[in-house]
Scaffold this active site. Structure first.
Site, PDB file in Angstrom:
ATOM      1  N   GLY A 127       0.773  -1.250   0.000  1.00 11.51           N
ATOM      2  CA  GLY A 127       0.000   0.000   0.000  1.00 11.51           C
ATOM      3  C   GLY A 127       0.799   1.292   0.000  1.00 11.51           C
ATOM      4  O   GLY A 127       1.320   1.702  -1.034  1.00 11.51           O
ATOM      5  N   GLU A 183     -12.736  -9.065   5.745  1.00 11.48           N
ATOM      6  CA  GLU A 183     -13.870  -9.157   4.832  1.00 11.48           C
ATOM      7  C   GLU A 183     -14.823 -10.285   5.246  1.00 11.48           C
ATOM      8  O   GLU A 183     -14.414 -11.211   5.949  1.00 11.48           O
ATOM      9  CB  GLU A 183     -13.353  -9.435   3.421  1.00 11.48           C
ATOM     10  CG  GLU A 183     -12.331  -8.390   3.014  1.00 11.48           C
ATOM     11  CD  GLU A 183     -12.342  -8.098   1.541  1.00 11.48           C
ATOM     12  OE1 GLU A 183     -13.305  -8.466   0.858  1.00 11.48           O
ATOM     13  OE2 GLU A 183     -11.369  -7.481   1.092  1.00 11.48           O
ATOM     14  N   ASP A 194      -3.388 -13.081  -0.740  1.00  9.44           N
ATOM     15  CA  ASP A 194      -3.030 -11.670  -0.914  1.00  9.44           C
ATOM     16  C   ASP A 194      -1.514 -11.460  -0.757  1.00  9.44           C
ATOM     17  O   ASP A 194      -0.868 -10.838  -1.608  1.00  9.44           O
ATOM     18  CB  ASP A 194      -3.820 -10.841   0.120  1.00  9.44           C
ATOM     19  CG  ASP A 194      -3.507  -9.371   0.064  1.00  9.44           C
ATOM     20  OD1 ASP A 194      -4.045  -8.684  -0.820  1.00  9.44           O
ATOM     21  OD2 ASP A 194      -2.705  -8.890   0.901  1.00  9.44           O
ATOM     22  N   LYS A 198       1.537 -10.486  -3.641  1.00  9.79           N
ATOM     23  CA  LYS A 198       2.469  -9.363  -3.452  1.00  9.79           C
ATOM     24  C   LYS A 198       3.929  -9.828  -3.504  1.00  9.79           C
ATOM     25  O   LYS A 198       4.761  -9.204  -4.149  1.00  9.79           O
ATOM     26  CB  LYS A 198       2.169  -8.661  -2.130  1.00  9.79           C
ATOM     27  CG  LYS A 198       0.803  -7.948  -2.137  1.00  9.79           C
ATOM     28  CD  LYS A 198       0.376  -7.523  -0.739  1.00  9.79           C
ATOM     29  CE  LYS A 198      -0.961  -6.790  -0.759  1.00  9.79           C
ATOM     30  NZ  LYS A 198      -1.530  -6.612   0.581  1.00  9.79           N
TER      31      LYS A 198
HETATM   32  N1  HSE Z   1      -6.352  -7.045   2.054  1.00 12.98           N
HETATM   33  C1  HSE Z   1      -5.080  -6.405   2.205  1.00 12.98           C
HETATM   34  C2  HSE Z   1      -4.619  -6.496   3.640  1.00 12.98           C
HETATM   35  C3  HSE Z   1      -5.063  -4.953   1.848  1.00 12.98           C
HETATM   36  O1  HSE Z   1      -5.347  -6.979   4.514  1.00 12.98           O
HETATM   37  O2  HSE Z   1      -3.496  -6.072   3.896  1.00 12.98           O
HETATM   38  C4  HSE Z   1      -4.924  -4.662   0.417  1.00 12.98           C
HETATM   39  O3  HSE Z   1      -3.815  -5.220  -0.177  1.00 12.98           O
END
Ligand code: HSE
Length: 423
Positions: A127, A183, A194, A198
């Site tokens: 981010g 979520e 996720d 990355k």
């Molecule tokens: N879903 C991700 C997190 C945020 O929990 O870090 C966006 O990449």
């Protein structure tokens, strides 16, 4: 009067709204079209010009006025086709889409290069932390051979809460969902997808070799127990979901996401709640850790806007924009299978409190050439002798064989956990 650079936004959710608001501070930039999923949705954005909003994202990528498209919807489709269409139409791309880059990065970056356009993606990994640009530019003189990172805020929040409250995974998940930190369908975060997206792209640019997402080993946090947290703490560790990438001396890559016991003397052990952090080891720089907000409206907008400004500053100056930002690595990294990796392990065993049980554990390990760093039996509760083992570094395949042997022993009731330990 200076001519304004024309931007098209795809997506006006959390990140898109942040980008819209931040771009209002720049007189040389104008947002000329915005695609949304639902035009009727009420949005809390001051001064938003409804006339530039469409629910057809192709109106953004086909708009001849638009010079830079910021894709902020996530997911592989329709994002993949929208980005390709935008590039075909001569636009540069800024994206926050980690899944798309992990799965289709090679094709997209090559397509952009063939069309002399750039795809920038600072927001896709960690981010708000400046990471891609530093790795590609000021750290370019380094041979980076190791990355250890916390790249997912949701799981780091859950693990921190489990640690602080002594609560179970399910309790903390439910609480995190109520508060909007996790979520409703948490799979993408809690099963490590996720973070795996990355680390795939981050390792590709850091190592200069393409890492295939399907070769990245992945395990989530759903099996972590409060008892593991407690035992880890007592032995000087914190449990974190670590995205790890290492390059061995022969240039083979070991890229994975799984929980780890992180020694408390390491910086990553102290990265709590939704904060992200990345520790890079490179030569000549040594070890550096970058940390900060990995998600959220304004931190993510900071990275998206930074990428837009990087393109704006180069537009029209050269035909070959931002060469260092390209990600056209065509050499596929040779990968090391997880079974062949060397790790240190934490094992939690529940056994009958019978003569010779600890001896059997020691023998099973010894027969597989695994040396024990410690073995502790603390208490016998509900007929279960709770035994915690930490090994020295050994091969994953050997460790799994030992666990199979232990599971087949009549006096070993359960092997509750096997968690790798960072050294
Ligand atoms: N879903 C991700 C997190 C945020 O929990 O870090 C966006 O990449």
């Amino acid at each position: 009067m200076e001519k304004k650079i024309k931007i098209g936004l795809i997506g006006l959710g959390t990140v898109g709204s942040g980008v819209y608001k931040v771009l209002q501070n720049f007189d040389n930039i104008e947002i000329v079209k915005i695609a949304v999923h639902n035009k009727k949705k009420k949005r809390n954005i001051e001064g938003l010009d409804e006339s530039i909003i469409t629910d057809n994202a192709y109106e953004v990528v086909n708009d001849p006025e638009v010079q830079i498209v910021a894709e902020l919807i996530g997911g592989t489709e329709p994002a993949f086709d929208l980005i390709k269409t935008a590039i075909k139409n001569g636009k540069h791309i800024v994206t926050a889409n980690k899944e798309l880059l992990a799965k289709h990065g090679e094709e997209l970056f090559n397509y952009a290069q063939d069309n002399n356009k750039v795809i920038l993606y600072e927001a896709a990994i960690a981010g708000g932390i400046p990471l891609i640009m530093p790795v590609k530019t000021i750290l370019a003189g380094n041979k980076i051979n190791k990355i250890k990172a916390i790249l997912n805020g949701t799981t780091n929040y859950i693990l921190t809460k489990m640690d602080v409250q002594g609560a179970s995974y399910n309790e903390v998940l439910a609480e995190a969902q109520d508060l909007g930190y996790a979520e409703t369908n948490p799979t993408g975060d809690v099963e490590g997808f996720d973070a795996a997206y990355k680390i795939t792209t981050l390792a590709t640019i850091a190592f200069g070799k393409r890492i295939k997402f399907e070769n990245v080993y992945r395990e989530g946090i759903t099996k972590i127990r409060p008892e593991d947290m407690k035992a880890a703490n007592e032995m000087g560790y914190k449990i974190k979901l670590i995205a790890s990438a290492e390059l061995d001396n022969e240039g083979k890559a070991d890229v994975r996401v799984h929980p780890m016991l992180v020694p408390k003397y390491k910086t990553l052990a102290h990265i709590d709640y939704v904060t992200n952090a990345v520790t890079l080891s490179g030569n000549p720089v040594g070890e550096i850790t970058l940390s900060g907000p990995g998600a959220g409206e304004f931190p993510t907008a900071s990275s998206v806007v930074g990428d837009i400004l990087a393109i704006v500053s180069e537009l029209g100056k050269t035909d070959y924009i931002l060469p260092m930002m390209r990600c056209n690595h065509n050499e596929n990294a040779q990968m090391i299978d997880i079974s062949q990796t060397q790790n240190k392990y934490y094992i939690s065993i529940c056994a009958n409190n019978k003569t010779g049980v600890i001896g059997k554990i020691g023998t099973a390990c010894g027969e597989h050439n695994i040396s024990l760093a410690s073995i502790v039996q603390k208490e016998v509760k509900d007929n279960c002798a709770d035994i915690t083992v930490i090994t020295e570094i050994c091969k994953e395949k050997d460790m799994l064989e030992v666990i199979e042997t232990l599971k087949n022993d009549e006096n070993i009731l359960n092997v509750n956990s096997m968690i790798r330990v960072q050294v």
